[in-house]
Design an enzyme around this catalytic site. Structure first.
Site, PDB file in Angstrom:
ATOM      1  N   GLY A 176       0.825  -1.212   0.000  1.00 60.44           N
ATOM      2  CA  GLY A 176       0.000   0.000   0.000  1.00 60.44           C
ATOM      3  C   GLY A 176       0.859   1.262   0.000  1.00 60.44           C
ATOM      4  O   GLY A 176       1.851   1.334   0.718  1.00 60.44           O
ATOM      5  N   VAL A 180       2.987   2.672  -2.081  1.00 60.13           N
ATOM      6  CA  VAL A 180       4.355   2.781  -2.629  1.00 60.13           C
ATOM      7  C   VAL A 180       4.412   3.499  -3.982  1.00 60.13           C
ATOM      8  O   VAL A 180       5.486   3.887  -4.449  1.00 60.13           O
ATOM      9  CB  VAL A 180       5.036   1.398  -2.767  1.00 60.13           C
ATOM     10  N   GLY A 181       3.241   3.632  -4.650  1.00 59.79           N
ATOM     11  CA  GLY A 181       3.233   4.316  -5.952  1.00 59.79           C
ATOM     12  C   GLY A 181       2.715   3.459  -7.101  1.00 59.79           C
ATOM     13  O   GLY A 181       2.983   3.752  -8.270  1.00 59.79           O
ATOM     14  N   LYS A 182       1.922   2.425  -6.783  1.00 60.33           N
ATOM     15  CA  LYS A 182       1.388   1.532  -7.829  1.00 60.33           C
ATOM     16  C   LYS A 182       0.553   2.297  -8.852  1.00 60.33           C
ATOM     17  O   LYS A 182       0.753   2.170 -10.054  1.00 60.33           O
ATOM     18  CB  LYS A 182       0.489   0.436  -7.220  1.00 60.33           C
ATOM     19  N   THR A 183      -0.397   3.106  -8.340  1.00 57.60           N
ATOM     20  CA  THR A 183      -1.295   3.819  -9.246  1.00 57.60           C
ATOM     21  C   THR A 183      -0.511   4.804 -10.106  1.00 57.60           C
ATOM     22  O   THR A 183      -0.742   4.898 -11.321  1.00 57.60           O
ATOM     23  CB  THR A 183      -2.392   4.552  -8.431  1.00 57.60           C
ATOM     24  N   ASP A 226      -8.434  -1.967  -7.489  1.00 58.32           N
ATOM     25  CA  ASP A 226      -8.385  -1.646  -6.067  1.00 58.32           C
ATOM     26  C   ASP A 226      -9.735  -1.074  -5.652  1.00 58.32           C
ATOM     27  O   ASP A 226     -10.194  -0.106  -6.245  1.00 58.32           O
ATOM     28  CB  ASP A 226      -7.283  -0.587  -5.863  1.00 58.32           C
TER      29      ASP A 226
HETATM   30  N1  ATP Z   1       8.169   9.167  -7.739  1.00 56.98           N
HETATM   31  C1  ATP Z   1       7.360   9.867  -6.935  1.00 56.98           C
HETATM   32  N2  ATP Z   1       7.729  11.070  -6.465  1.00 56.98           N
HETATM   33  C2  ATP Z   1       6.944  11.776  -5.644  1.00 56.98           C
HETATM   34  N3  ATP Z   1       5.752  11.372  -5.215  1.00 56.98           N
HETATM   35  C3  ATP Z   1       5.312  10.174  -5.642  1.00 56.98           C
HETATM   36  C4  ATP Z   1       6.084   9.352  -6.526  1.00 56.98           C
HETATM   37  N4  ATP Z   1       5.380   8.226  -6.788  1.00 56.98           N
HETATM   38  C5  ATP Z   1       4.237   8.320  -6.092  1.00 56.98           C
HETATM   39  N5  ATP Z   1       4.184   9.482  -5.397  1.00 56.98           N
HETATM   40  C6  ATP Z   1       3.126   9.949  -4.498  1.00 56.98           C
HETATM   41  O1  ATP Z   1       2.997   8.967  -3.470  1.00 56.98           O
HETATM   42  C7  ATP Z   1       1.642   8.831  -3.073  1.00 56.98           C
HETATM   43  C8  ATP Z   1       1.197   7.370  -3.238  1.00 56.98           C
HETATM   44  O2  ATP Z   1       1.233   7.031  -4.609  1.00 56.98           O
HETATM   45  P1  ATP Z   1       0.152   6.078  -5.270  1.00 56.98           P
HETATM   46  O3  ATP Z   1      -1.219   6.531  -4.950  1.00 56.98           O
HETATM   47  O4  ATP Z   1       0.534   5.926  -6.693  1.00 56.98           O
HETATM   48  O5  ATP Z   1       0.478   4.746  -4.462  1.00 56.98           O
HETATM   49  P2  ATP Z   1      -0.339   3.368  -4.437  1.00 56.98           P
HETATM   50  O6  ATP Z   1       0.673   2.304  -4.258  1.00 56.98           O
HETATM   51  O7  ATP Z   1      -1.210   3.287  -5.634  1.00 56.98           O
HETATM   52  O8  ATP Z   1      -1.201   3.547  -3.122  1.00 56.98           O
HETATM   53  P3  ATP Z   1      -2.444   2.645  -2.664  1.00 56.98           P
HETATM   54  O9  ATP Z   1      -1.848   1.367  -2.157  1.00 56.98           O
HETATM   55  O10 ATP Z   1      -3.052   3.475  -1.599  1.00 56.98           O
HETATM   56  O11 ATP Z   1      -3.304   2.451  -3.873  1.00 56.98           O
HETATM   57  C9  ATP Z   1       0.850   9.767  -3.949  1.00 56.98           C
HETATM   58  O12 ATP Z   1       0.639  10.950  -3.243  1.00 56.98           O
HETATM   59  C10 ATP Z   1       1.761  10.012  -5.146  1.00 56.98           C
HETATM   60  O13 ATP Z   1       1.528  11.265  -5.727  1.00 56.98           O
HETATM   61 MG    MG Z   2      -3.319   2.946  -5.777  1.00 56.23          MG
END
Ligand code: ATP
Ligand code: MG
Length: 330
Positions: free
Chosen positions: A18, A20-23, A46
């Protein structure tokens, strides 16, 4: 480059812990490929969707166009695009159950309608109902992708949920298999009874069999696509910290166990080495964690994505991220 690594694939899953930036990575990948001319379907599985938030426009249970003409590099030749779709588990379960209810009403004798309806009501709450409905939609998106898109990118839910989903085709296939075997037995029994003067069940049996077979074949096809490394890529996103790394290792092992090949690991939000002492020290810690990760998972390429300064919202910001899907020194 991550984009190059994934060029041959028609389906890409983006998974990981959760937050880490997947989306973000899934969306940047989709945009990157669209800029190179591909027609891309970006699907969120998701339950806590945020494609809409990320692209700054409403996304729902049917594909909508996410990229505007200005989001893609002009003169790239063939015009690509990104369509987005957020699978709504509640709605999917409702549709699924009402389709099953209609089939049941058609196939079952009148006296069985009430118990069948009660059974479905229980099924709505049963563990696995949501997941199998979502899986059916994943299969549907893969099929739609094969017809109308060059690539389907799945932005998945945090690790555990996705792994359960990917293990499901197997379980559901064997479950349907068991049902079919039972049907075979009861058909033989039915034949014997009909030999004694019955004969009305044949069409219903045949239809029920067709429904079960269709479902079994659909899941078998999905399983075939997901476990074919030539067609399907799996990217694990992580941040170089202890917990995401522990989850990555666990996820990698489980995926391998399911016959899914991991195409690449993405270490996201890497701290810069040249922006002050604090961040440089953080970067050293990250490097140490990544070295440990590489000891556990040496094979798939590990790519770095730097920590970006701005908010990652909208196609412009995603384009910056797409540009940075570059190789890692680790
Ligand atoms: N390389 C990056 N540099 C700066 N901010 C980032 C980077 N990648 C992601 N983020 C930021 O980190 C946060 C989480 O990213 P994201 O929503 O993509 O994660 P996720 O893994 O999809 O989360 P979840 O598990 O909640 O779905 C967001 O605010 C996004 O803008
Ligand atoms: Mg996500």
């Amino acid at each position: 480059m991550l984009l190059d690594l994934l060029t041959p694939h028609r389906v890409v899953f983006v998974g990981g812990k959760g937050g880490v930036g997947k989306t973000s990575v899934a969306a940047a990948l989709a945009l990157g490929r669209a800029r190179a001319g591909a027609r891309v379907l970006l699907v969120s599985t998701d339950p806590a969707h945020n494609l809409g938030h990320l692209w700054d426009r409403p996304v729902g249970d049917r594909p909508v166009r996410l990229t505007g003409p200005g989001d893609l590099t002009p003169g790239a030749g063939r015009a690509g695009h990104v369509d987005g779709l957020e699978i709504d588990p509640e709605r999917t379960v409702e549709q699924h159950l009402s389709a099953v209810a209609a089939t049941m009403r058609r196939l079952l004798p009148e006296r069985m309608h009430a118990p069948a309806a009660r059974h479905l009501e229980l099924a709505r709450q049963a563990p696995g109902t949501h997941e199998s409905a979502v899986l059916e939609r994943i299969a549907e998106a893969v099929e739609l992708g094969a017809e109308a898109y060059d690539l389907v990118v799945f932005d998945t839910a945090p690790s555990g949920h996705t792994l359960r989903l990917l293990a499901l085709p197997e379980q559901l296939a064997s479950w349907t298999e068991a049902l079919l075997v039972n049907r075979d037995r009861s058909e033989r029994f039915g034949d014997a009874v009909r030999g004694l003067g019955g004969g009305r069940e044949t069409d219903r049996d045949a239809e029920l069999r067709r429904v079960l077979l269709r479902r079994r074949d659909r899941f078998a096809r999905l399983r075939e696509v997901v476990t074919d490394p030539a067609r399907t890529g799996f990217v694990i996103v992580l941040t170089a910290e202890p917990l995401p790394i522990a989850e990555t290792t666990e996820m990698y092992e489980k995926l391998t166990g399911l016959g899914v090949e991991v195409t690449a690991l993405v270490a996201n939000r890497r701290s810069p080495a040249d922006a002050g002492d604090l961040l440089a020290r953080r970067r050293d810690r990250e490097d140490e964690h990544l070295v440990r990760l590489r000891r556990r998972i040496p094979d798939p390429p590990l790519l770095d994505v730097p920590l970006l300064p701005g908010d990652l919202v909208g196609a412009e910001a995603l384009a910056v991220l797409a540009d940075r899907l570059g190789p890692s020194p680790a």
